[in-house]
Each structure stands twice: as C-alpha cells, then as structure tokens.
Design an enzyme around this catalytic site. Structure first.
Site, PDB file in Angstrom:
ATOM      1  N   HIS A 206       1.039  -1.124   0.110  1.00 35.29           N
ATOM      2  CA  HIS A 206       0.208   0.023   0.005  1.00 35.29           C
ATOM      3  C   HIS A 206       0.971   1.236  -0.166  1.00 35.29           C
ATOM      4  CE1 HIS A 206       1.140  -0.199   4.557  1.00 35.29           C
ATOM      5  NE2 HIS A 206       0.659   0.962   4.540  1.00 35.29           N
TER       6      HIS A 206
HETATM    7  C1  UD1 Z   1      -1.793   5.769   5.835  1.00 33.90           C
HETATM    8  C2  UD1 Z   1      -0.248   6.219   6.768  1.00 33.90           C
HETATM    9  C3  UD1 Z   1       0.492   4.734   6.955  1.00 33.90           C
HETATM   10  C4  UD1 Z   1      -0.144   3.155   7.237  1.00 33.90           C
HETATM   11  C5  UD1 Z   1      -1.240   2.996   7.027  1.00 33.90           C
HETATM   12  C6  UD1 Z   1      -1.853   1.740   6.686  1.00 33.90           C
HETATM   13  C7  UD1 Z   1      -0.151   8.656   7.148  1.00 33.90           C
HETATM   14  C8  UD1 Z   1       0.698   9.516   5.814  1.00 33.90           C
HETATM   15  N1  UD1 Z   1       0.457   7.090   6.079  1.00 33.90           N
HETATM   16  O1  UD1 Z   1      -1.806   5.633   4.404  1.00 33.90           O
HETATM   17  O2  UD1 Z   1       1.165   5.028   7.215  1.00 33.90           O
HETATM   18  O3  UD1 Z   1       0.673   2.881   7.013  1.00 33.90           O
HETATM   19  O4  UD1 Z   1      -2.149   4.350   6.753  1.00 33.90           O
HETATM   20  O5  UD1 Z   1      -3.372   1.323   5.785  1.00 33.90           O
HETATM   21  O6  UD1 Z   1      -1.089   8.671   7.454  1.00 33.90           O
HETATM   22  N2  UD1 Z   1      -8.820   5.024   2.096  1.00 33.90           N
HETATM   23  C9  UD1 Z   1      -9.992   4.776   2.089  1.00 33.90           C
HETATM   24  N3  UD1 Z   1     -10.792   3.926   3.206  1.00 33.90           N
HETATM   25  C10 UD1 Z   1      -9.874   4.116   3.860  1.00 33.90           C
HETATM   26  C11 UD1 Z   1      -8.930   4.906   4.313  1.00 33.90           C
HETATM   27  C12 UD1 Z   1      -8.112   5.593   3.431  1.00 33.90           C
HETATM   28  O7  UD1 Z   1     -10.954   4.439   1.138  1.00 33.90           O
HETATM   29  O8  UD1 Z   1     -10.577   3.975   5.179  1.00 33.90           O
HETATM   30  C13 UD1 Z   1      -8.678   5.028   0.882  1.00 33.90           C
HETATM   31  C14 UD1 Z   1      -8.666   6.775  -0.328  1.00 33.90           C
HETATM   32  O9  UD1 Z   1      -9.023   6.980  -1.314  1.00 33.90           O
HETATM   33  C15 UD1 Z   1      -7.715   7.407   1.055  1.00 33.90           C
HETATM   34  C16 UD1 Z   1      -6.407   6.651   0.254  1.00 33.90           C
HETATM   35  O10 UD1 Z   1      -6.759   5.608   0.611  1.00 33.90           O
HETATM   36  O11 UD1 Z   1      -6.825   8.506  -0.532  1.00 33.90           O
HETATM   37  C17 UD1 Z   1      -5.296   6.835   1.536  1.00 33.90           C
HETATM   38  O12 UD1 Z   1      -5.386   6.897   2.642  1.00 33.90           O
HETATM   39  P1  UD1 Z   1      -4.862   7.944   3.954  1.00 33.90           P
HETATM   40  O13 UD1 Z   1      -4.918   7.798   5.086  1.00 33.90           O
HETATM   41  O14 UD1 Z   1      -4.859   9.281   3.167  1.00 33.90           O
HETATM   42  O15 UD1 Z   1      -2.994   7.538   3.526  1.00 33.90           O
HETATM   43  P2  UD1 Z   1      -3.155   4.969   3.788  1.00 33.90           P
HETATM   44  O16 UD1 Z   1      -2.519   4.942   2.330  1.00 33.90           O
HETATM   45  O17 UD1 Z   1      -3.708   4.674   4.051  1.00 33.90           O
END
Ligand code: UD1
Length: 366
Positions: A206
């Site tokens: 991821h």
């Molecule tokens: C975040 C953390 C990362 C961790 C990861 C675990 C930061 C900088 N990154 O990254 O360190 O390893 O979580 O999962 O804080 N999304 C959904 N549903 C959700 C959550 C996210 O659809 O419940 C999608 C959204 O499109 C979002 C993308 O995933 O934009 C990324 O989510 P985000 O929380 O920004 O970062 P992660 O890649 O999850």
C-alpha cells in the site's frame, strides 16, 4: 481519575492502542478515552478492528477522512485542538507514524498537555516517506517516548534526545496478537480461502512509492503473477492499492492469474489467521514486518529501507525489489521452514502493562 486520550486514527494504530486501552481501563487512576480522528473510515479499515479488539465506541470521532497530507494533518489539528480546549485531558498518547499522530501531538503539546509517543524512535532514514517526517516531528515534541525495540533507543540517542525522555516498553502489537490468539487460531479464513498451511504467500502492498505510479505497479503486478505460477498467493489489498489497480487498468491482470486471489481488506482476526499459516509474507507494511518476525515467518519487504532494522538483524525480514522478488521467493521456498525464533526483547505480550506503569510514574500518580 486522570483522563488519558488514546489517539486511534488509522488501521495500524488500532492494534497499538487496544492493549493500552484495556490495561488503563483496569486501573483505579486512569480513564482512557479513545479519540478516533477518522483518517481511516471504511468498515473494513476501522469498525471491524474496534469490534475484533473489543474497543468501545470512541469518546470523540473527529471524522476528518482523506485528503492531501496538509489537508489531513491540518484537519486533524483543528478538530483535535477544539476537543482539547473544550474537554482538556490530563495526558495524550499518540501512536505510530501516521498523519493523525503528528497532528494530535502538535495540537496537544502547544496546549501544554503532556504527550506520550507510543512506538517512538523508529527511523528509516528516508525522508521521502511521509511517515519518516511524522516520526521525526512527533519524537521531537512529545514529552515521553516509548520505544518498541532497542534500535529505537539508539536512533533517539543519535538524534540527541535526552535519555530521560525515553523508555523502552516493547512492541505493543504483539500484545494484540496474544490477546486475540485464541480467536485467531479458531478462525477458519485460511481454510475458507482454500489455502493449505505453509503452501501459500500472503501479499499486502500500500505504500505510495509502490502502488501509486503506473510503472512500478506494473512491474509488481507482472512479478506477482509470475510468482503465483509456483506458489498460491493471496493479496489483501488496501483501498489505495485497489483504486490504483483500477485507475491503471491492472486489476484484470491480477484476477486472471489462476493461483492468485485478490481480496478487499480483512478484519484483524481473519487477517492474522491467514498470516500465521503462510509460508512467507510479501509486503511493504511496517506492522507485518514485526508480526512475521514474532511468528518466525519469512518476510520479503518490498522497500529500499526499513525503520524496523531489528526485524532484519534479529528476525525474518529481508528487503527486496520487484526485480529480485522471484529469486527471493525461490530462496525462501528452498530453505527449511523456520523453527520458531527467539523474538526481540520485550516482544512478549506484556508491553501494555509496562506502558501503563511508565505512565503512572510519568504522571506522578501515587
Ligand atoms: C496511512 C498511513 C500509513 C499507514 C497506512 C495503513 C500516513 C501518512 N500514512 O496510509 O503510514 O501504513 O495508513 O493503512 O498517515 N481510503 C479509503 N478508506 C479508508 C482509508 C483510506 O478508501 O478507510 C483510501 C482513500 O482513497 C485515501 C487513501 O486510501 O485517499 C489513502 O488513505 P490515507 O489515510 O491518506 O493513507 P494510507 O495510504 O491509508
């Protein structure tokens, strides 16, 4: 009773906060309150973990959601500062290295609320990783730094942090695993997926550096499809990864592979049931590097570096690239199955108790 805010925000942190919540809830001096920032919000990324880890409804839900780094970090700061002003806690515990971690640490410390970092001192040395910036900033401002392994203490010393601020408590993710072990063993997800013990690899990817760009993602997809010809793969994909596979038109290539199953995120107990019987794990997750070291399962980490070097030195982890993955998988398959190893010090399921006792001293509770 002292009110202790535990900041839960994103999937990896629910497993860090849960054992501490339960340890504090059992005391006569602390009232733990879960604060959910809403960084992760899908059922499978959040509620399912609350249920599995027996966490109560959050005391506060900030509902911040996704966004750019500044939007997400700023949104959490604004929302959490308001909580702290309206209902000031006696102490805040932030966990891990996600955007919500640094955001809540900034909001709390500027209001002079004592702030503790659970899982302090990890360093990859790679400032292109957003998490590395979050780690550096959080450790710089928190009052008490709880390290999961002794390399964390070394990193903090190298950063010039006064040793009085640092306490080695151990790896709290292992507490969650031990707390749920019976349910994990009793779960049948692996069988339900048609996987035989030690005859498959679990894959999770991821990191933005692996999954956002078309070229790298395409290399990874091609390699995984090739590997799956010799070894069944189960890929449990983060929403970011699923979205990127769709965006770049690569999902069909994975789904066409006969021995590769592509799944949505799994809740904790079901996921760990699949992890514990795997022949190996292919990942870019931080937590899985630790869980595999604890379980003695070979871990191939698709990253140029790790903030968890103890998993390489004392554990089962190895850094790989899409170009080397095929050969690395063969290496593991040709080696004997690892007998359970001695895990690193304080990866023993007792970390929450040490953290609770440390907090009691830190807050001068008699
Ligand atoms: C975040 C953390 C990362 C961790 C990861 C675990 C930061 C900088 N990154 O990254 O360190 O390893 O979580 O999962 O804080 N999304 C959904 N549903 C959700 C959550 C996210 O659809 O419940 C999608 C959204 O499109 C979002 C993308 O995933 O934009 C990324 O989510 P985000 O929380 O920004 O970062 P992660 O890649 O999850």
């Amino acid at each position: 009773m002292l009110t202790i805010h535990l900041i839960a925000a994103a999937r990896p942190n629910f497993m860090k906060v849960a054992p501490l919540y339960h340890a504090l809830a059992d005391t006569d001096w602390a009232e733990p309150v879960i604060v959910h920032t809403g960084q992760h919000y899908d059922f499978n990324m959040s509620d399912a973990f609350f249920r599995d880890l027996r966490l109560p409804e959050p005391g506060y839900h900030l509902g911040v959601g996704s966004g750019t780094h500044a939007e997400q970090t700023g949104g959490v700061m604004i929302a959490y500062e308001k909580v702290c002003i309206d209902n000031r806690p006696d102490c805040v515990v932030v966990a891990g290295d996600v955007n919500s971690t640094v955001a809540c640490a900034l909001a709390a410390t500027k209001l002079h609320i004592p702030c503790v970092h659970l899982e302090a001192g990890l360093r990859s040395g790679d400032r292109t990783m957003p998490e590395e910036i979050n780690r550096l900033a959080t450790d710089a401002i928190c009052d008490l730094l709880w390290t999961p392994s002794l390399d964390g203490n070394e990193h903090l010393q190298a950063n010039g942090v006064n040793a009085e601020r640092v306490e080695f408590v151990g790896n709290i993710m292992i507490d969650s695993f031990e707390m749920m072990r019976e349910q994990i063993d009793a779960d049948t997800t692996r069988q339900d997926l048609g996987l035989s013990e030690r005859r498959y690899a679990l894959v999770t990817l991821h990191r933005p550096s692996n999954v956002d760009g078309a070229d790298t993602l395409s290399d990874i997809v091609t390699t995984l499809v090739n590997v799956s010809e010799n070894l069944p793969l189960v890929m449990v994909a983060h929403p970011r990864t699923l979205a990127s596979l769709e965006r770049h038109g690569m999902r069909a290539q994975l789904e066409a592979a006969k021995q590769l199953q592509l799944l949505e995120p799994l809740p904790y107990i079901r996921f760990m049931n699949v992890v514990k019987d795997a022949r190996m794990v292919i990942t870019d997750s931080g937590g899985l590097q630790e869980e595999t070291t604890y379980l003695g399962i070979p871990c191939l980490t698709m990253r140029p570096n790790t903030e968890r070097p103890t998993t390489i030195v004392d554990g089962t982890n190895r850094l790989v690239t899409p170009a080397t993955l095929g050969a690395d998988v063969d290496d593991v398959l040709n080696a004997p199955v690892i007998e359970r190893r001695q895990p690193p010090q304080y990866w023993d399921g007792q970390t929450a108790g040490r953290a609770r006792d440390s907090l009691k001293r830190f807050l001068n509770v008699r």
